[in-house]
Scaffold this active site. Sequence first.
Site, PDB file in Angstrom:
ATOM      1  N   LYS A  23       0.798  -1.237   0.000  1.00 59.09           N
ATOM      2  CA  LYS A  23       0.000   0.000   0.000  1.00 59.09           C
ATOM      3  C   LYS A  23       0.831   1.288   0.000  1.00 59.09           C
ATOM      4  O   LYS A  23       0.360   2.363   0.372  1.00 59.09           O
ATOM      5  CB  LYS A  23      -1.018   0.050   1.163  1.00 59.09           C
ATOM      6  CG  LYS A  23      -1.836  -1.183   1.374  1.00 59.09           C
ATOM      7  CD  LYS A  23      -2.178  -1.947   0.125  1.00 59.09           C
ATOM      8  CE  LYS A  23      -3.155  -1.265  -0.791  1.00 59.09           C
ATOM      9  NZ  LYS A  23      -3.299  -2.051  -2.062  1.00 59.09           N
ATOM     10  N   THR A  26       2.932   0.668  -4.819  1.00 57.01           N
ATOM     11  CA  THR A  26       3.579  -0.352  -5.658  1.00 57.01           C
ATOM     12  C   THR A  26       3.014  -0.359  -7.077  1.00 57.01           C
ATOM     13  O   THR A  26       3.767  -0.429  -8.057  1.00 57.01           O
ATOM     14  CB  THR A  26       3.334  -1.756  -5.036  1.00 57.01           C
ATOM     15  OG1 THR A  26       3.433  -1.658  -3.621  1.00 57.01           O
ATOM     16  CG2 THR A  26       4.297  -2.782  -5.575  1.00 57.01           C
ATOM     17  N   THR A  27       1.696  -0.283  -7.171  1.00 60.27           N
ATOM     18  CA  THR A  27       1.028  -0.352  -8.478  1.00 60.27           C
ATOM     19  C   THR A  27       1.518   0.770  -9.397  1.00 60.27           C
ATOM     20  O   THR A  27       1.789   0.552 -10.583  1.00 60.27           O
ATOM     21  CB  THR A  27      -0.510  -0.229  -8.287  1.00 60.27           C
ATOM     22  OG1 THR A  27      -0.904  -1.037  -7.179  1.00 60.27           O
ATOM     23  CG2 THR A  27      -1.268  -0.645  -9.522  1.00 60.27           C
ATOM     24  N   HIS A  87       7.819  -7.686  -1.594  1.00 61.01           N
ATOM     25  CA  HIS A  87       7.434  -6.984  -0.357  1.00 61.01           C
ATOM     26  C   HIS A  87       8.355  -7.399   0.794  1.00 61.01           C
ATOM     27  O   HIS A  87       8.149  -7.003   1.929  1.00 61.01           O
ATOM     28  CB  HIS A  87       5.994  -7.341   0.032  1.00 61.01           C
ATOM     29  CG  HIS A  87       4.936  -6.591  -0.729  1.00 61.01           C
ATOM     30  ND1 HIS A  87       5.061  -5.276  -1.127  1.00 61.01           N
ATOM     31  CD2 HIS A  87       3.690  -6.971  -1.136  1.00 61.01           C
ATOM     32  CE1 HIS A  87       3.954  -4.901  -1.758  1.00 61.01           C
ATOM     33  NE2 HIS A  87       3.111  -5.901  -1.776  1.00 61.01           N
ATOM     34  N   ARG A 109       6.089   5.340   1.884  1.00 62.15           N
ATOM     35  CA  ARG A 109       4.976   6.292   1.947  1.00 62.15           C
ATOM     36  C   ARG A 109       4.682   6.587   3.415  1.00 62.15           C
ATOM     37  O   ARG A 109       4.972   5.740   4.286  1.00 62.15           O
ATOM     38  CB  ARG A 109       3.749   5.633   1.289  1.00 62.15           C
ATOM     39  CG  ARG A 109       2.565   6.527   1.114  1.00 62.15           C
ATOM     40  CD  ARG A 109       1.413   5.771   0.459  1.00 62.15           C
ATOM     41  NE  ARG A 109       0.326   6.667   0.137  1.00 62.15           N
ATOM     42  CZ  ARG A 109      -0.890   6.285  -0.221  1.00 62.15           C
ATOM     43  NH1 ARG A 109      -1.168   4.986  -0.323  1.00 62.15           N
ATOM     44  NH2 ARG A 109      -1.828   7.167  -0.494  1.00 62.15           N
ATOM     45  N   SER A 117      -4.844   3.031   3.774  1.00 59.71           N
ATOM     46  CA  SER A 117      -4.956   2.355   2.479  1.00 59.71           C
ATOM     47  C   SER A 117      -5.064   0.845   2.683  1.00 59.71           C
ATOM     48  O   SER A 117      -5.894   0.167   2.068  1.00 59.71           O
ATOM     49  CB  SER A 117      -3.727   2.697   1.629  1.00 59.71           C
ATOM     50  OG  SER A 117      -3.803   2.089   0.375  1.00 59.71           O
ATOM     51  N   ARG A 241      -7.698   3.435  -5.225  1.00 58.59           N
ATOM     52  CA  ARG A 241      -8.721   3.956  -4.321  1.00 58.59           C
ATOM     53  C   ARG A 241      -8.795   5.473  -4.476  1.00 58.59           C
ATOM     54  O   ARG A 241      -9.559   5.974  -5.264  1.00 58.59           O
ATOM     55  CB  ARG A 241      -8.415   3.519  -2.871  1.00 58.59           C
ATOM     56  CG  ARG A 241      -9.594   3.681  -1.908  1.00 58.59           C
ATOM     57  CD  ARG A 241      -9.199   3.261  -0.501  1.00 58.59           C
ATOM     58  NE  ARG A 241      -8.114   4.072   0.027  1.00 58.59           N
ATOM     59  CZ  ARG A 241      -8.275   5.190   0.733  1.00 58.59           C
ATOM     60  NH1 ARG A 241      -9.485   5.611   1.025  1.00 58.59           N
ATOM     61  NH2 ARG A 241      -7.233   5.882   1.162  1.00 58.59           N
ATOM     62  N   GLY A 243      -5.557   7.573  -4.116  1.00 56.10           N
ATOM     63  CA  GLY A 243      -4.260   7.984  -4.660  1.00 56.10           C
ATOM     64  C   GLY A 243      -3.858   9.387  -4.239  1.00 56.10           C
ATOM     65  O   GLY A 243      -3.304  10.141  -5.034  1.00 56.10           O
TER      66      GLY A 243
END
Length: 275
Positions: A23, A26-27, A87, A109, A117, A241, A243
């Site tokens: 969270k 990563t994406t 991870h 983050r 998140s 979600r 961002g």
Amino acid sequence: MRSLAWIIRATKENDILLATNPKSGTTWLKALMFTLLNRKDCPITKDHPLVTTNPHDLVPFLEFDLYANNQVPDLASFASPRLFSIHLPFTSLPKSVHESACKLVYLCRDPKDVFVSFWHFANKLSPQNVEIISFEETFHKYCKGVSICGPFWDHILGYWNESLRNPEKILFLKYEDMKEQPRLHLRRLAEFMRCPFSAKEETEGVVDEILELCSFGNLRNLEVNKDGKVSTGAESSAFFRRGEVGDWKNYLTAEMGDQLDEIIEEKFSESGLSF
Ligand code: A3P
């Protein structure tokens, strides 16, 4: 079954690993790094792989491919330089990662935003008949260091300290910095990944094209990410979600925010890292 150490040992010298706490964005980084690395073969057109494929299916997690799906990824099928994601905490990396010339990009983050998140993500993924995870209980555990990849401070500090010792090996990025100065950090990322922007690309605006393609608004609105599922079975939409930076303020009480800030202060004050 082959071990994760074997798989990582089998990676090539020019491989690149993206490491994150879940969270942390990563994406987003998967999308950016995939696009950077493959931009010669996959120029930014309407046929770009990201238009039809969720970033998680373009850049696989080494440990989840192994353990969750119980199968060894076909490493030979990936184009070189290969890009993988993990991870794993720094201390859990096999010796071969330290000994090889492969590079690591770490994205961190603000732990408050990560917590919020993660809580949403976990609830979104839980089957309907399973009780929803309590916000307070999860928060309490998070403060005590109980989370999926261990205490968040250990995860972040492991990579942070190593990035100071060995900046050629680890590029340490922050989600908030990427949001604030995306062009600057995309250029740093490209240089670190040994695929810097050429003068021609700069003139042609490729930096902005990549940022737009990988932007939250663009990725979230693609059909594949609205209605599709990733290969692990999770809904693609769960990875997109809000961002935003600072969304924790909408969920944590002031007291909870202070409590996490105190932990952050205690754990990070001597590191030179702040959130
Ligand atoms: P929020 O839940 O705060 O919205 P991960 O990819 O590590 O699972 O992290 C998911 C978080 O990154 C979510 O944060 C998600 O919305 C955000 N995110 C996903 N894609 C993003 C993008 N392209 N740009 C910025 N943030 C993004």
